[in-house]
Design a protein around this motif. Structure first.
Motif, PDB file in Angstrom:
ATOM      1  N   GLU A 114     -52.673 -54.531 -52.969  1.00  0.00           N
ATOM      2  CA  GLU A 114     -53.459 -55.386 -53.865  1.00  0.00           C
ATOM      3  C   GLU A 114     -52.761 -56.732 -54.080  1.00  0.00           C
ATOM      4  O   GLU A 114     -53.410 -57.779 -54.121  1.00  0.00           O
ATOM      5  CB  GLU A 114     -53.693 -54.682 -55.208  1.00  0.00           C
ATOM      6  CG  GLU A 114     -54.672 -55.383 -56.098  1.00  0.00           C
ATOM      7  CD  GLU A 114     -56.096 -55.438 -55.545  1.00  0.00           C
ATOM      8  OE1 GLU A 114     -56.839 -56.355 -55.945  1.00  0.00           O
ATOM      9  OE2 GLU A 114     -56.480 -54.596 -54.712  1.00  0.00           O
ATOM     10  N   LYS A 117     -53.387 -58.752 -51.061  1.00  0.00           N
ATOM     11  CA  LYS A 117     -54.771 -59.228 -51.045  1.00  0.00           C
ATOM     12  C   LYS A 117     -54.910 -60.486 -51.915  1.00  0.00           C
ATOM     13  O   LYS A 117     -55.557 -61.459 -51.517  1.00  0.00           O
ATOM     14  CB  LYS A 117     -55.693 -58.120 -51.547  1.00  0.00           C
ATOM     15  CG  LYS A 117     -57.167 -58.425 -51.425  1.00  0.00           C
ATOM     16  CD  LYS A 117     -57.964 -57.175 -51.718  1.00  0.00           C
ATOM     17  CE  LYS A 117     -58.801 -57.406 -52.939  1.00  0.00           C
ATOM     18  NZ  LYS A 117     -59.588 -56.238 -53.330  1.00  0.00           N
ATOM     19  N   LYS A 120     -53.029 -63.345 -50.186  1.00  0.00           N
ATOM     20  CA  LYS A 120     -53.636 -63.709 -48.905  1.00  0.00           C
ATOM     21  C   LYS A 120     -54.780 -64.704 -49.061  1.00  0.00           C
ATOM     22  O   LYS A 120     -55.124 -65.419 -48.127  1.00  0.00           O
ATOM     23  CB  LYS A 120     -54.142 -62.451 -48.195  1.00  0.00           C
ATOM     24  CG  LYS A 120     -54.424 -62.640 -46.725  1.00  0.00           C
ATOM     25  CD  LYS A 120     -54.856 -61.336 -46.080  1.00  0.00           C
ATOM     26  CE  LYS A 120     -53.652 -60.719 -45.425  1.00  0.00           C
ATOM     27  NZ  LYS A 120     -53.994 -59.587 -44.571  1.00  0.00           N
ATOM     28  N   LYS A 121     -55.330 -64.797 -50.260  1.00  0.00           N
ATOM     29  CA  LYS A 121     -56.433 -65.736 -50.485  1.00  0.00           C
ATOM     30  C   LYS A 121     -56.032 -67.160 -50.117  1.00  0.00           C
ATOM     31  O   LYS A 121     -56.841 -67.935 -49.662  1.00  0.00           O
ATOM     32  CB  LYS A 121     -56.874 -65.702 -51.947  1.00  0.00           C
ATOM     33  CG  LYS A 121     -57.624 -64.459 -52.312  1.00  0.00           C
ATOM     34  CD  LYS A 121     -58.060 -64.505 -53.755  1.00  0.00           C
ATOM     35  CE  LYS A 121     -58.850 -63.275 -54.109  1.00  0.00           C
ATOM     36  NZ  LYS A 121     -59.303 -63.298 -55.501  1.00  0.00           N
TER      37      LYS A 121
END
Length: 139
Positions: A114, A117, A120-121
């Motif tokens: 998470e 994630k 990674k944006k």
């Protein structure tokens, strides 16, 4: 003469303010109770864990909204934001977990997908490098 020690609240820092904001500074928000020292320790350990995995980033731990909220009894909740100007993402809630107390705390490796994630944006190249290193360690 004995002097009374006053409990000072730590100075609140606005990480979104001009001159303080840094897009490479992620924020870890933890609500935790003070009923036992392990809650404080686990919050510190999580930030150290992230710093070790992502040495090129800075991580700031904000406890109980910089003292603005009274933590709920038995609480240990972790939220994460890419930086101070992005939204918070809930990574863990231990409020309904336990006893035993150890169930209130996550295994940090379980939270990593998470965190990746969220990071990674905006930074896909950094996350890819960390994933490669983790895969090498597991082989």
């Amino acid at each position: 003469m004995s002097k009374k020690r006053s409990k000072r609240k730590p100075k609140e820092i606005d990480y979104t303010a001009e001159g303080i904001f840094d897009k490479n500074r992620s924020i870890v928000y933890v609500e935790h109770t003070y009923e036992c020292a392990i809650f404080v320790t686990k919050a510190d350990e999580f930030v150290q864990y992230l710093q070790k995995l992502f040495p090129e980033r800075e991580f700031v731990l904000i406890r109980n909204d910089q003292g603005k909220i009274q933590p709920r009894p038995g609480s240990f909740e972790i939220e994460f934001s890419q930086h101070a100007k992005t939204s918070r993402h809930t990574l863990w809630s231990g409020i309904d977990k336990g006893p035993p107390r150890r169930d209130k705390f996550p295994k940090f490796d379980d939270l990593l997908p998470e965190v990746q994630k969220v990071l990674k944006k905006f930074y896909p190249d950094v996350i890819t490098n960390v994933e490669d290193e983790l895969n090498e360690d597991n082989n």
